[in-house]
Motif scaffolding. Structure first.
Motif, PDB file in Angstrom:
ATOM      1  N   GLU A  51       0.819  -1.212   0.000  1.00  0.00           N
ATOM      2  CA  GLU A  51       0.000   0.000   0.000  1.00  0.00           C
ATOM      3  C   GLU A  51       0.853   1.262   0.000  1.00  0.00           C
ATOM      4  O   GLU A  51       0.491   2.248  -0.633  1.00  0.00           O
ATOM      5  CB  GLU A  51      -0.956  -0.004   1.196  1.00  0.00           C
ATOM      6  CG  GLU A  51      -2.363  -0.002   0.725  1.00  0.00           C
ATOM      7  CD  GLU A  51      -3.351   0.170   1.849  1.00  0.00           C
ATOM      8  OE1 GLU A  51      -2.999   0.531   2.986  1.00  0.00           O
ATOM      9  OE2 GLU A  51      -4.517  -0.051   1.546  1.00  0.00           O
ATOM     10  N   ASP A  55       0.511   3.949  -2.793  1.00  0.00           N
ATOM     11  CA  ASP A  55       0.205   5.330  -2.438  1.00  0.00           C
ATOM     12  C   ASP A  55       1.202   6.285  -3.090  1.00  0.00           C
ATOM     13  O   ASP A  55       0.810   7.281  -3.699  1.00  0.00           O
ATOM     14  CB  ASP A  55       0.213   5.510  -0.920  1.00  0.00           C
ATOM     15  CG  ASP A  55      -0.094   6.937  -0.515  1.00  0.00           C
ATOM     16  OD1 ASP A  55      -1.129   7.483  -0.955  1.00  0.00           O
ATOM     17  OD2 ASP A  55       0.707   7.527   0.233  1.00  0.00           O
ATOM     18  N   LEU A 102      -8.897  -1.429  -5.178  1.00  0.00           N
ATOM     19  CA  LEU A 102      -8.096  -0.848  -4.088  1.00  0.00           C
ATOM     20  C   LEU A 102      -8.669   0.488  -3.632  1.00  0.00           C
ATOM     21  O   LEU A 102      -8.717   0.776  -2.440  1.00  0.00           O
ATOM     22  CB  LEU A 102      -6.654  -0.637  -4.543  1.00  0.00           C
ATOM     23  CG  LEU A 102      -5.802  -1.853  -4.773  1.00  0.00           C
ATOM     24  CD1 LEU A 102      -4.445  -1.444  -5.321  1.00  0.00           C
ATOM     25  CD2 LEU A 102      -5.626  -2.634  -3.496  1.00  0.00           C
ATOM     26  N   MET A 103      -9.081   1.310  -4.582  1.00  0.00           N
ATOM     27  CA  MET A 103      -9.616   2.622  -4.239  1.00  0.00           C
ATOM     28  C   MET A 103     -10.908   2.501  -3.434  1.00  0.00           C
ATOM     29  O   MET A 103     -11.096   3.205  -2.436  1.00  0.00           O
ATOM     30  CB  MET A 103      -9.840   3.449  -5.505  1.00  0.00           C
ATOM     31  CG  MET A 103      -8.545   3.819  -6.211  1.00  0.00           C
ATOM     32  SD  MET A 103      -8.804   4.503  -7.867  1.00  0.00           S
ATOM     33  CE  MET A 103      -9.610   6.055  -7.491  1.00  0.00           C
ATOM     34  N   ALA A 106     -10.012   1.382   0.024  1.00  0.00           N
ATOM     35  CA  ALA A 106      -9.307   2.429   0.768  1.00  0.00           C
ATOM     36  C   ALA A 106     -10.259   3.487   1.303  1.00  0.00           C
ATOM     37  O   ALA A 106     -10.049   4.022   2.393  1.00  0.00           O
ATOM     38  CB  ALA A 106      -8.239   3.069  -0.115  1.00  0.00           C
ATOM     39  N   GLU A 109     -11.578   2.292   4.539  1.00  0.00           N
ATOM     40  CA  GLU A 109     -10.583   1.962   5.561  1.00  0.00           C
ATOM     41  C   GLU A 109      -9.706   3.173   5.889  1.00  0.00           C
ATOM     42  O   GLU A 109      -8.719   3.442   5.205  1.00  0.00           O
ATOM     43  CB  GLU A 109      -9.705   0.801   5.071  1.00  0.00           C
ATOM     44  CG  GLU A 109      -8.665   0.363   6.053  1.00  0.00           C
ATOM     45  CD  GLU A 109      -9.235   0.054   7.430  1.00  0.00           C
ATOM     46  OE1 GLU A 109      -8.726   0.621   8.414  1.00  0.00           O
ATOM     47  OE2 GLU A 109     -10.198  -0.722   7.532  1.00  0.00           O
ATOM     48  N   SER A 112      -5.904   3.003   5.792  1.00  0.00           N
ATOM     49  CA  SER A 112      -5.233   2.729   4.528  1.00  0.00           C
ATOM     50  C   SER A 112      -4.356   3.910   4.113  1.00  0.00           C
ATOM     51  O   SER A 112      -4.748   5.070   4.259  1.00  0.00           O
ATOM     52  CB  SER A 112      -6.277   2.452   3.436  1.00  0.00           C
ATOM     53  OG  SER A 112      -5.679   2.495   2.165  1.00  0.00           O
ATOM     54  N   LEU A 114      -3.915   4.783   1.213  1.00  0.00           N
ATOM     55  CA  LEU A 114      -4.589   5.404   0.078  1.00  0.00           C
ATOM     56  C   LEU A 114      -5.860   6.166   0.470  1.00  0.00           C
ATOM     57  O   LEU A 114      -6.450   6.840  -0.372  1.00  0.00           O
ATOM     58  CB  LEU A 114      -4.965   4.334  -0.954  1.00  0.00           C
ATOM     59  CG  LEU A 114      -3.816   3.561  -1.588  1.00  0.00           C
ATOM     60  CD1 LEU A 114      -4.347   2.353  -2.351  1.00  0.00           C
ATOM     61  CD2 LEU A 114      -3.022   4.458  -2.491  1.00  0.00           C
ATOM     62  N   HIS A 115      -6.277   6.044   1.720  1.00  0.00           N
ATOM     63  CA  HIS A 115      -7.569   6.592   2.150  1.00  0.00           C
ATOM     64  C   HIS A 115      -7.719   8.090   1.844  1.00  0.00           C
ATOM     65  O   HIS A 115      -8.675   8.499   1.183  1.00  0.00           O
ATOM     66  CB  HIS A 115      -7.784   6.332   3.642  1.00  0.00           C
ATOM     67  CG  HIS A 115      -9.054   6.898   4.175  1.00  0.00           C
ATOM     68  ND1 HIS A 115     -10.277   6.313   3.931  1.00  0.00           N
ATOM     69  CD2 HIS A 115      -9.302   8.003   4.911  1.00  0.00           C
ATOM     70  CE1 HIS A 115     -11.225   7.022   4.522  1.00  0.00           C
ATOM     71  NE2 HIS A 115     -10.665   8.054   5.102  1.00  0.00           N
ATOM     72  N   CYS A 118      -7.927   8.965  -1.885  1.00  0.00           N
ATOM     73  CA  CYS A 118      -9.171   8.495  -2.509  1.00  0.00           C
ATOM     74  C   CYS A 118     -10.371   9.323  -2.062  1.00  0.00           C
ATOM     75  O   CYS A 118     -11.238   9.653  -2.876  1.00  0.00           O
ATOM     76  CB  CYS A 118      -9.394   7.012  -2.197  1.00  0.00           C
ATOM     77  SG  CYS A 118      -8.234   5.928  -3.036  1.00  0.00           S
TER      78      CYS A 118
END
Length: 192
Positions: A51, A55, A102-103, A106, A109, A112, A114-115, A118
């Motif tokens: 991740e 990211d 994944l997006m 994320a 979560e 994450s 990526l949170h 996103c």
């Protein structure tokens, strides 16, 4: 960061971007390290998790799409801004097979890596949608979450070899469904 460390990091990101474009987000970290001609430990020193690597790799694109939404908001008609941005998002997500999964994960979560990117990207799309709704150019019964899901669905279509030739046509169908006058929920109620 030292210049040599920055150079190594940039090289890893370049190699990872190529590997993701070819194999999708499930590409092996070991494969990325091998392609970069470094050990796995070197890759993990720069990016301790998959991740973290994703990211670093995707954040620039997320930031660019978010900035594009802001530019479109000020320079295009609400309808054109929305359709242009959605088309660009779909085009970007098809570069990396599996990135939409994944997006979506994320966003749900907060821990994450990526949170934040996103959520910011989804909010940018929601602003364009709300602007189009206020101008009477888009249905009022959808929201930013719905828009994000439609982008993911359109990107998935582009990943399917048997459906990819129809992706542009299906984009136009979905865009027409989002725009006012195309469906039953275009003027009343719903989530802005």
């Amino acid at each position: 960061m030292r210049a040599d460390a920055r150079k190594n990091r940039d090289h890893l990101l370049s190699v990872a971007g190529t590997a993701l474009a070819e194999q999708g987000v499930d590409v092996s970290l070991r494969d990325i390290a091998r392609r970069a001609d470094v050990g796995l430990a070197t890759l993990l020193r720069h990016f301790p998790t998959r991740e973290a690597l994703l990211d670093a790799l995707l954040r620039t694109s997320f930031d660019e799409l978010t900035a594009e939404a802001g530019e479109l908001e000020g320079s295009n008609s609400p309808k054109d801004a929305l359709v242009t941005w959605v088309r660009d998002c779909v085009a970007w997500t098809t570069e990396y097979r599996g990135v939409t999964v994944l997006m979506a994960a994320a966003i749900e979560e907060p821990e994450s890596a990526l949170h934040a990117s996103c959520v910011t990207l989804r909010a940018a799309g929601a602003r364009l949608l709300t602007r189009a709704q206020a101008a009477g150019a888009a249905r009022r019964d959808i929201d930013g979450t719905d828009l994000f899901a439609l982008i993911a669905a359109l990107a998935w279509l582009g990943d399917q070899p048997s459906l990819a030739p129809r992706a542009d046509h299906l984009f136009d169908v979905v865009a027409s469904a989002i725009l006012a006058g195309a469906g039953s929920g275009d003027t009343e109620g719903g989530a802005p």
